[in-house]
Design a protein around this motif. Sequence first.
Motif, short mmCIF file in Angstrom:
data_model
loop_
_atom_site.label_atom_id
_atom_site.label_comp_id
_atom_site.label_asym_id
_atom_site.label_seq_id
_atom_site.Cartn_x
_atom_site.Cartn_y
_atom_site.Cartn_z
N THR A 267 49.45 33.73 49.23
CA THR A 267 49.17 32.29 49.33
C THR A 267 50.34 31.55 49.95
OG1 THR A 267 47.68 32.33 47.43
CG2 THR A 267 48.65 30.21 48.00
N GLN A 268 51.57 31.90 49.56
CA GLN A 268 52.73 31.21 50.11
C GLN A 268 52.86 31.48 51.60
OE1 GLN A 268 56.46 32.07 48.13
NE2 GLN A 268 57.30 30.09 48.72
N MET A 269 52.55 32.68 52.04
CA MET A 269 52.63 32.97 53.47
C MET A 269 51.51 32.29 54.24
SD MET A 269 54.00 36.91 53.82
CE MET A 269 52.73 37.70 52.84
N MET A 270 50.31 32.27 53.68
CA MET A 270 49.18 31.64 54.36
C MET A 270 49.38 30.13 54.47
SD MET A 270 47.04 33.95 55.35
CE MET A 270 45.71 32.85 55.76
N GLU A 271 50.00 29.54 53.44
CA GLU A 271 50.18 28.08 53.41
C GLU A 271 51.54 27.66 53.96
OE1 GLU A 271 49.36 26.98 49.38
OE2 GLU A 271 47.18 27.21 49.63
#
Length: 322
Positions: free
Chosen positions: A172-176
């Motif tokens: 999630t942190q990489m996608m966002e």
Amino acid sequence: MSSVASVEAAIPAELSGLVRSVRVADGVATIVADASGLGRSAATQLQKELEQAVAKVPGIAEVRVALMVDKPKRRIVAVGSGKGGVGKSTLTANLAVALARMGRKVGVVDADIYGPSQVMLLDPARGRPRAEGNTLIPVESEFGVKLLSMAQLVEPGKAIAWRGPMVGQALTQMMEADWGEADTLLVDLPPGTGDVQLTMLQKFKPAGAVIVTTPQDLALIDATRAIDLFAQSNIPVVGIVENMAGYVCPHCGESSDPFGAGGGEGAAVSLGYPFLGRVPLAMGIRVASDTGQPPAANDGADGAAFTAIAARLAEWLDKQPA
């Protein structure tokens, strides 16, 4: 007592044109400013300067700045396979480079949390991503592709022994992250149909998926499982790529098929999905990949297959609704 007029008068002239509204109530100044087209750093600086300027107005105890930004029209394409060792990461890196050469703004998320390899393929020496607050800033490769990978965030060679929830948080942190103007995000999924795939499908809903397989029967069986996972989540399958398809001996010139022939194309036909192309088992591709120089970065023979597949992917993306 502070007023809207006093707050507006405190805003620097060079910033006033970006201010869309000002409200003052009970010592709180609320400012809405247009940050469309500004990068994250410039938008952060705009917010800071407005806060500092208005905080000096007598009677203002708190300054709240809301920024209006244009949300980029970004499409996510998952690159998946049913099993490991089929060249999925190599395909992802080269598709990204080929798309960037076509003029698209591309980012790559290395979602293979336990076995990240995109740093070796795209950027062996570019360093770590920055962070602004809780938001990661991807590293941009020399090929014009932005990249985030766990390999950039942990010590080289260190095992990542995480349970499912932590893996989901990392994804999630990489996608966002702040992907800036990237219009296409390629996600290099781990093999199989586990937690990462489920998080990706349920939370980020890719526009489509590219399935990678080798010609051998075992890989095709596993690729079919991956396709079924996307089908259950109503994610369109862009098509199937057959990797390691044929080997030409550099000494005698004889062609052979160590992993079989035509299996990927046959599977595409039988399952009713487009066949995007095949990539040969070539020494040049292996050497270039190991040295962080994707074959698709130049016009050589080894990059031609990747470029052709990228063109078909680009054509598919252009046909999708905005």
